[in-house]
Write a protein that holds these residues in place. Structure first.
Motif, PDB file in Angstrom:
ATOM      1  N   LEU A   1      47.520 -19.233  73.515  1.00 39.03           N
ATOM      2  CA  LEU A   1      45.938 -18.942  73.321  1.00 39.03           C
ATOM      3  C   LEU A   1      45.797 -17.539  73.649  1.00 39.03           C
ATOM      4  CD1 LEU A   1      43.056 -19.759  74.149  1.00 39.03           C
ATOM      5  CD2 LEU A   1      43.680 -19.833  76.629  1.00 39.03           C
ATOM      6  N   ALA A   2      46.530 -16.840  74.472  1.00 36.01           N
ATOM      7  CA  ALA A   2      46.459 -15.192  74.291  1.00 36.01           C
ATOM      8  C   ALA A   2      46.892 -14.812  73.064  1.00 36.01           C
ATOM      9  CB  ALA A   2      47.587 -14.950  75.322  1.00 36.01           C
ATOM     10  N   ALA A   3      47.946 -15.134  72.430  1.00 33.31           N
ATOM     11  CA  ALA A   3      48.112 -14.667  71.056  1.00 33.31           C
ATOM     12  C   ALA A   3      47.009 -14.824  70.032  1.00 33.31           C
ATOM     13  CB  ALA A   3      49.374 -15.235  70.315  1.00 33.31           C
ATOM     14  N   ASP A   4      46.402 -15.946  70.217  1.00 32.02           N
ATOM     15  CA  ASP A   4      45.106 -16.083  69.305  1.00 32.02           C
ATOM     16  C   ASP A   4      43.929 -15.468  69.706  1.00 32.02           C
ATOM     17  OD1 ASP A   4      46.651 -18.329  67.916  1.00 32.02           O
ATOM     18  OD2 ASP A   4      45.729 -19.974  69.215  1.00 32.02           O
ATOM     19  N   ILE A   5      43.681 -15.061  70.763  1.00 31.11           N
ATOM     20  CA  ILE A   5      42.762 -14.111  71.388  1.00 31.11           C
ATOM     21  C   ILE A   5      43.003 -12.697  70.819  1.00 31.11           C
ATOM     22  CG2 ILE A   5      41.677 -12.875  73.365  1.00 31.11           C
ATOM     23  CD1 ILE A   5      42.005 -15.681  74.783  1.00 31.11           C
ATOM     24  N   LYS A   6      44.214 -12.143  70.896  1.00 29.18           N
ATOM     25  CA  LYS A   6      44.534 -10.929  70.310  1.00 29.18           C
ATOM     26  C   LYS A   6      44.323 -10.983  68.883  1.00 29.18           C
ATOM     27  CE  LYS A   6      47.915  -7.245  70.372  1.00 29.18           C
ATOM     28  NZ  LYS A   6      49.160  -6.565  71.281  1.00 29.18           N
ATOM     29  N   LYS A   7      44.782 -11.882  68.226  1.00 30.27           N
ATOM     30  CA  LYS A   7      44.855 -12.012  66.827  1.00 30.27           C
ATOM     31  C   LYS A   7      43.181 -11.950  66.289  1.00 30.27           C
ATOM     32  CE  LYS A   7      46.263 -14.683  62.789  1.00 30.27           C
ATOM     33  NZ  LYS A   7      47.210 -15.931  62.412  1.00 30.27           N
ATOM     34  N   ALA A   8      42.438 -12.501  66.942  1.00 28.69           N
ATOM     35  CA  ALA A   8      41.014 -12.536  66.428  1.00 28.69           C
ATOM     36  C   ALA A   8      40.269 -11.564  66.839  1.00 28.69           C
ATOM     37  CB  ALA A   8      40.234 -14.037  67.085  1.00 28.69           C
ATOM     38  N   GLN A   9      40.356 -11.003  68.128  1.00 24.44           N
ATOM     39  CA  GLN A   9      39.735  -9.616  68.528  1.00 24.44           C
ATOM     40  C   GLN A   9      39.988  -8.402  68.198  1.00 24.44           C
ATOM     41  OE1 GLN A   9      38.274 -10.146  72.617  1.00 24.44           O
ATOM     42  NE2 GLN A   9      38.293 -12.354  72.443  1.00 24.44           N
ATOM     43  N   ASP A  10      41.066  -8.097  67.751  1.00 26.28           N
ATOM     44  CA  ASP A  10      41.681  -6.941  67.282  1.00 26.28           C
ATOM     45  C   ASP A  10      41.024  -6.397  66.357  1.00 26.28           C
ATOM     46  OD1 ASP A  10      43.272  -5.453  68.891  1.00 26.28           O
ATOM     47  OD2 ASP A  10      45.145  -6.346  68.379  1.00 26.28           O
ATOM     48  N   PRO A  11      40.807  -7.130  65.189  1.00 27.18           N
ATOM     49  CA  PRO A  11      40.077  -6.882  64.051  1.00 27.18           C
ATOM     50  C   PRO A  11      38.382  -6.856  64.013  1.00 27.18           C
ATOM     51  CG  PRO A  11      41.614  -8.770  63.477  1.00 27.18           C
ATOM     52  CD  PRO A  11      41.592  -8.580  65.053  1.00 27.18           C
ATOM     53  N   GLU A  12      37.963  -7.432  65.133  1.00 26.35           N
ATOM     54  CA  GLU A  12      36.787  -7.155  65.515  1.00 26.35           C
ATOM     55  C   GLU A  12      36.216  -6.116  65.892  1.00 26.35           C
ATOM     56  OE1 GLU A  12      35.527 -11.993  65.624  1.00 26.35           O
ATOM     57  OE2 GLU A  12      35.769 -11.099  67.513  1.00 26.35           O
ATOM     58  N   ILE A  13      37.272  -5.565  66.977  1.00 21.68           N
ATOM     59  CA  ILE A  13      37.231  -4.326  67.455  1.00 21.68           C
ATOM     60  C   ILE A  13      37.058  -3.357  66.188  1.00 21.68           C
ATOM     61  CG2 ILE A  13      38.114  -2.560  68.690  1.00 21.68           C
ATOM     62  CD1 ILE A  13      39.365  -4.854  70.459  1.00 21.68           C
ATOM     63  N   ARG A  14      37.908  -3.320  65.393  1.00 19.86           N
ATOM     64  CA  ARG A  14      37.959  -2.168  64.375  1.00 19.86           C
ATOM     65  C   ARG A  14      36.614  -2.442  63.289  1.00 19.86           C
ATOM     66  NH1 ARG A  14      43.430  -3.944  64.335  1.00 19.86           N
ATOM     67  NH2 ARG A  14      43.126  -5.565  62.303  1.00 19.86           N
ATOM     68  N   THR A  15      36.258  -3.749  63.151  1.00 20.62           N
ATOM     69  CA  THR A  15      34.552  -3.694  62.288  1.00 20.62           C
ATOM     70  C   THR A  15      33.625  -3.392  63.045  1.00 20.62           C
ATOM     71  OG1 THR A  15      35.768  -5.630  61.482  1.00 20.62           O
ATOM     72  CG2 THR A  15      33.335  -5.408  61.346  1.00 20.62           C
ATOM     73  N   LEU A  16      33.613  -3.478  64.460  1.00 21.41           N
ATOM     74  CA  LEU A  16      32.671  -2.926  65.155  1.00 21.41           C
ATOM     75  C   LEU A  16      32.555  -1.347  65.470  1.00 21.41           C
ATOM     76  CD1 LEU A  16      33.094  -5.730  68.060  1.00 21.41           C
ATOM     77  CD2 LEU A  16      30.756  -5.542  66.629  1.00 21.41           C
ATOM     78  N   SER A  17      33.553  -1.011  65.557  1.00 20.36           N
ATOM     79  CA  SER A  17      34.036   0.506  65.762  1.00 20.36           C
ATOM     80  C   SER A  17      33.296   0.949  64.197  1.00 20.36           C
ATOM     81  CB  SER A  17      35.307   0.989  65.914  1.00 20.36           C
ATOM     82  OG  SER A  17      35.724   0.502  67.154  1.00 20.36           O
ATOM     83  N   GLY A  18      33.830   0.491  63.184  1.00 18.99           N
ATOM     84  CA  GLY A  18      33.311   0.978  61.570  1.00 18.99           C
ATOM     85  C   GLY A  18      31.886   0.997  61.520  1.00 18.99           C
ATOM     86  N   TRP A  19      31.091  -0.065  62.094  1.00 18.01           N
ATOM     87  CA  TRP A  19      29.470  -0.273  62.082  1.00 18.01           C
ATOM     88  C   TRP A  19      29.029   0.873  62.783  1.00 18.01           C
ATOM     89  CZ3 TRP A  19      29.690  -6.266  63.536  1.00 18.01           C
ATOM     90  CH2 TRP A  19      29.673  -6.647  62.217  1.00 18.01           C
ATOM     91  N   LEU A  20      29.346   1.137  63.992  1.00 19.90           N
ATOM     92  CA  LEU A  20      28.944   2.291  64.770  1.00 19.90           C
ATOM     93  C   LEU A  20      29.074   3.652  64.130  1.00 19.90           C
ATOM     94  CD1 LEU A  20      30.238   1.230  68.454  1.00 19.90           C
ATOM     95  CD2 LEU A  20      27.750   1.148  67.595  1.00 19.90           C
ATOM     96  N   THR A  21      29.957   3.785  63.597  1.00 19.54           N
ATOM     97  CA  THR A  21      30.412   5.182  62.789  1.00 19.54           C
ATOM     98  C   THR A  21      29.498   5.220  61.894  1.00 19.54           C
ATOM     99  OG1 THR A  21      32.814   5.202  63.690  1.00 19.54           O
ATOM    100  CG2 THR A  21      32.122   6.390  61.678  1.00 19.54           C
ATOM    101  N   SER A  22      29.295   4.178  61.100  1.00 25.46           N
ATOM    102  CA  SER A  22      28.411   4.332  59.834  1.00 25.46           C
ATOM    103  C   SER A  22      27.126   4.401  60.223  1.00 25.46           C
ATOM    104  CB  SER A  22      28.529   2.947  58.923  1.00 25.46           C
ATOM    105  OG  SER A  22      28.191   1.729  59.604  1.00 25.46           O
ATOM    106  N   TRP A  23      26.789   4.002  61.488  1.00 30.16           N
ATOM    107  CA  TRP A  23      25.486   4.065  61.988  1.00 30.16           C
ATOM    108  C   TRP A  23      25.223   5.572  62.854  1.00 30.16           C
ATOM    109  CZ3 TRP A  23      25.670  -1.352  64.688  1.00 30.16           C
ATOM    110  CH2 TRP A  23      25.509  -2.244  63.618  1.00 30.16           C
ATOM    111  N   GLY A  24      26.105   6.358  62.753  1.00 31.34           N
ATOM    112  CA  GLY A  24      25.834   7.538  63.540  1.00 31.34           C
ATOM    113  C   GLY A  24      25.986   7.543  64.764  1.00 31.34           C
ATOM    114  N   GLU A  25      26.388   6.405  65.326  1.00 22.48           N
ATOM    115  CA  GLU A  25      26.639   6.179  66.792  1.00 22.48           C
ATOM    116  C   GLU A  25      28.154   6.535  67.402  1.00 22.48           C
ATOM    117  OE1 GLU A  25      24.075   5.373  68.767  1.00 22.48           O
ATOM    118  OE2 GLU A  25      22.668   4.792  67.131  1.00 22.48           O
ATOM    119  N   ASP A  26      28.164   6.699  68.646  1.00 22.81           N
ATOM    120  CA  ASP A  26      29.484   6.988  69.220  1.00 22.81           C
ATOM    121  C   ASP A  26      30.193   5.709  69.316  1.00 22.81           C
ATOM    122  OD1 ASP A  26      29.273   9.748  69.319  1.00 22.81           O
ATOM    123  OD2 ASP A  26      28.293   9.783  71.188  1.00 22.81           O
ATOM    124  N   VAL A  27      31.569   5.686  69.336  1.00 21.78           N
ATOM    125  CA  VAL A  27      32.150   4.438  69.488  1.00 21.78           C
ATOM    126  C   VAL A  27      32.789   4.603  71.106  1.00 21.78           C
ATOM    127  CG1 VAL A  27      34.461   3.176  69.178  1.00 21.78           C
ATOM    128  CG2 VAL A  27      33.037   4.363  67.211  1.00 21.78           C
TER     129      VAL A  27
END
Length: 219
Positions: free
Chosen positions: A104-130
């Motif tokens: 379960l822990a491995a699955d959580i990390k596998k799913a959420q690590d890429p989402e962190i990168r995606t969310l950070s990319g959106w904020l950067t593209s919107w001119g917001e601080d990560v």
């Protein structure tokens, strides 16, 4: 006399042939003009692209760039929330006893690590601080389900069955907070990809909550 007639006949044939060639050339030229206009010529392009251009542009804007304050709040809140879940998951390999908890822990990390990168990319593209790494303070922004520093320390110091139970109970609470944040984004957000991610978070983490309740014997 015969020679003269023959000469006149030859002249007429030549003239007729020249006229025919001119007509054919004119027809061919006309066909080429129609073909170029119909296959990307200026006339066809102007008439076909002008009506659809504004709507196509609006659709592209809505799909890629349009966002609102709810989208920004979702990204800024979910990044530290996910980081803490990954931090919790990183403790499992060396402390958990249950194979199910480790997976379960491995699955959580596998799913959420890429989402962190995606969310950070959106904020950067919107001119917001990560949000800065390590800036979550384990109760950041009053987000639902975030662990306190004391809870995190207790989890770090646990092992075996005690770790499995603490990890599962705390992660259920953590997931419930993420699901609530995602529901807010689905209701109030404007950015299509962010709303799609929110829906995926609701589905995946709700399923994991059921799985963890079953591990605790609450299913």
């Amino acid at each position: 006399m015969i020679r003269k007639r023959s000469l006149m006949h030859r002249t007429a044939v030549v003239a007729a042939a020249g006229t025919t060639a001119l007509v054919l050339a004119a027809c061919a030229g006309s066909g080429d003009d129609d073909g170029s206009a119909g296959h990307g010529g200026h006339a066809a392009t102007a008439s076909s692209s002008a009506p659809s251009s504004p709507s196509a542009s609006a659709s592209a804007s809505a799909a890629q760039g349009q966002h609102n304050a709810a989208d920004v709040a979702f990204a800024k809140g979910m990044i530290p929330h996910h980081r803490q879940a990954v931090e919790m998951a990183d403790l499992a390999p060396g402390r958990a006893r249950s194979a199910e908890v480790k997976k379960l822990a491995a699955d959580i990390k596998k799913a959420q690590d890429p989402e962190i990168r995606t969310l950070s990319g959106w904020l950067t593209s919107w001119g917001e601080d990560v949000p800065a790494e390590g800036a979550m303070d384990h109760s950041a922004h009053g987000m639902g389900g975030m662990m306190t520093a004391e809870e995190m320390t207790g989890l770090e110091n646990a092992s075996g069955t005690a770790f499995d139970t603490a990890f599962t109970e705390l992660m259920i609470k953590h997931h419930e907070g993420a699901v609530e944040m995602a529901r807010t984004e689905r209701a109030d957000g404007a950015h299509g990809p962010a709303k799609k991610m929110a829906g995926e978070i609701i589905d995946s983490q709700s399923a994991e909550i059921e799985q963890m309740n079953a591990l605790l014997g609450k299913g």
